[in-house]
Design a protein around this motif. Structure first.
Motif, PDB file in Angstrom:
ATOM      1  N   GLU A 227       0.826  -1.205   0.000  1.00 49.22           N
ATOM      2  CA  GLU A 227       0.000   0.000   0.000  1.00 49.22           C
ATOM      3  C   GLU A 227       0.865   1.262   0.000  1.00 49.22           C
ATOM      4  O   GLU A 227       0.547   2.254  -0.661  1.00 49.22           O
ATOM      5  N   ALA A 228       1.970   1.203   0.748  1.00 50.73           N
ATOM      6  CA  ALA A 228       2.857   2.373   0.809  1.00 50.73           C
ATOM      7  C   ALA A 228       3.622   2.577  -0.492  1.00 50.73           C
ATOM      8  O   ALA A 228       3.959   3.715  -0.849  1.00 50.73           O
ATOM      9  N   GLN A 231       2.202   5.138  -2.943  1.00 51.62           N
ATOM     10  CA  GLN A 231       1.986   6.506  -2.498  1.00 51.62           C
ATOM     11  C   GLN A 231       2.873   7.469  -3.281  1.00 51.62           C
ATOM     12  O   GLN A 231       3.895   7.084  -3.851  1.00 51.62           O
ATOM     13  N   ASP A 232       2.497   8.739  -3.269  1.00 53.50           N
ATOM     14  CA  ASP A 232       3.188   9.746  -4.076  1.00 53.50           C
ATOM     15  C   ASP A 232       4.650   9.918  -3.681  1.00 53.50           C
ATOM     16  O   ASP A 232       5.521  10.078  -4.536  1.00 53.50           O
ATOM     17  N   TYR A 233       4.930   9.895  -2.372  1.00 54.80           N
ATOM     18  CA  TYR A 233       6.307  10.123  -1.940  1.00 54.80           C
ATOM     19  C   TYR A 233       7.230   8.995  -2.391  1.00 54.80           C
ATOM     20  O   TYR A 233       8.417   9.214  -2.659  1.00 54.80           O
ATOM     21  N   ALA A 252       9.105   3.239   2.277  1.00 58.28           N
ATOM     22  CA  ALA A 252       7.824   2.579   2.589  1.00 58.28           C
ATOM     23  C   ALA A 252       7.785   1.981   3.986  1.00 58.28           C
ATOM     24  O   ALA A 252       6.748   1.999   4.650  1.00 58.28           O
ATOM     25  N   ASN A 255       6.532   3.953   7.221  1.00 54.48           N
ATOM     26  CA  ASN A 255       5.097   4.230   7.276  1.00 54.48           C
ATOM     27  C   ASN A 255       4.266   2.951   7.373  1.00 54.48           C
ATOM     28  O   ASN A 255       3.095   3.007   7.753  1.00 54.48           O
TER      29      ASN A 255
END
Length: 335
Positions: A227-228, A231-233, A252, A255
């Motif tokens: 899921e991480a 993400q955008d980052y 990742a 988080n």
């Protein structure tokens, strides 16, 4: 806010322990069987039986028995074991460190193995190796700890006798320990031969307890990592040319570790409960093994002390887990 939350948790912990003490006290008195009957000889007179019952406070009413026991606990008096004829608190102090060392060693092993499987599965996403890793993880998850224990006994203790089957330390080793934490003390005092012997005795119990927990950690952490990774980052870091391994570990993982810590803490409490059967299989001298003997012998003071210790451990672990989750989550830390 954190101090107030901790204070609320401590108040709830005290109420929970009181409830646990009340429930276990009542249940032990209503189940069939008389603990005094296991202590008396066949020719004991009624007067001797009455004296023994009065000695352990079993001749009073249930409310009086509970009040006397509760007052004694508040001053550190857990009573005397009926079967072992020793102070309950002293017995718990001798056996609890062995169980704690075993449980924490299993936790370290599970975190290391589960984390490695999750990272490897994330890096090999949508490749030939992903279903292989998931199948291996599913097998670890499906097999309970006591089945792992029996399988390890057959494989590593009987067919390939490379590890000791029982105990905590070889009887031939004459070692004077200053504390009941043998593993930590032997490492700190540089007694590496003793440390290696302790590890050899702990290997199979640690594997039996750690493999199912490692599978749970791997599954949850892998889902959080996947899921991480979208993400955008993480996508921005990928555009900067970072490798997949660095994306997983540096971007990742920090988080994704929050929900994994929360679940690991909950599962760790079940792991401590699982030591009861595993310690029995390997004759490991912890409180789990002693708990089975206490139940068999209807040792009421010892059972009550053991249940309170397990309850206190669960509460402390859950509190520490909440603090760790808050430390890894800024929104909870400043909320």
């Amino acid at each position: 806010m954190i101090a107030l939350s901790i204070l609320n948790r401590l108040v709830l912990a005290a109420i929970t322990l009181f409830g646990v003490a009340l429930i276990v006290f009542v249940l032990l008195r209503v189940v069939p069987g008389d603990p005094i009957a296991m202590m008396i000889s066949p020719g004991a007179s009624p007067e001797q039986i009455a004296q023994l019952r009065a000695h352990y406070g079993l001749d009073a009413s249930l409310p009086v028995q509970f009040w006397v026991w509760l007052k004694a606990i508040l001053v550190g008096d857990f009573g005397t074991s009926i079967s072992l004829r020793r102070d309950v608190l002293e017995l718990l102090g001798e056996r609890l460190p062995a169980t704690l060392e075993l449980a924490f060693a299993a936790l370290v092993f599970a975190v290391a193995l589960g984390g490695a499987i999750a990272v490897l599965g994330t890096m090999l996403r949508r490749t030939f190796f992903e279903p292989v890793i998931d199948t291996f993880n599913g097998i670890m998850l499906a097999v309970p700890d006591f089945v792992w224990a029996l399988a390890l006994v057959l494989v590593l203790g009987v067919f390939l006798p490379v590890l000791p089957l029982s105990g905590r330390l070889d009887p031939g080793l004459q070692v004077d320990f200053s504390t009941p934490f043998y593993l930590i003390e032997s490492l700190v005092t540089f007694k590496f031969a003793v440390f290696g012997n302790l590890l050899a005795h702990m290997t199979m119990p640690v594997l039996a307890l750690g493999l199912p927990l490692a599978a749970i950690i791997a599954r949850v952490l892998k889902e959080a990592l996947l899921e991480a990774m979208v993400q955008d980052y993480v996508l921005l870091a990928r555009l900067k040319g970072k490798s997949t391994l660095r994306l997983v570990l540096q971007e990742a993982l920090r988080n994704a570790v929050g929900p994994t810590i929360a679940l690991t803490g909950v599962q760790f409490t079940f792991l401590i409960g699982g030591t009861v059967i595993v310690e029995r299989i390997f004759a490991y001298p912890g409180i789990g093994n002693m708990a089975i003997d206490a139940v068999i012998n209807r040792d009421l003071p010892l059972i009550q002390g053991l249940v309170l210790v397990f309850g206190a451990l669960f509460i402390v672990i859950n509190l520490l887990v909440d603090l760790l989750v808050a430390a890894f989550n800024p929104r909870l830390r400043h909320g």
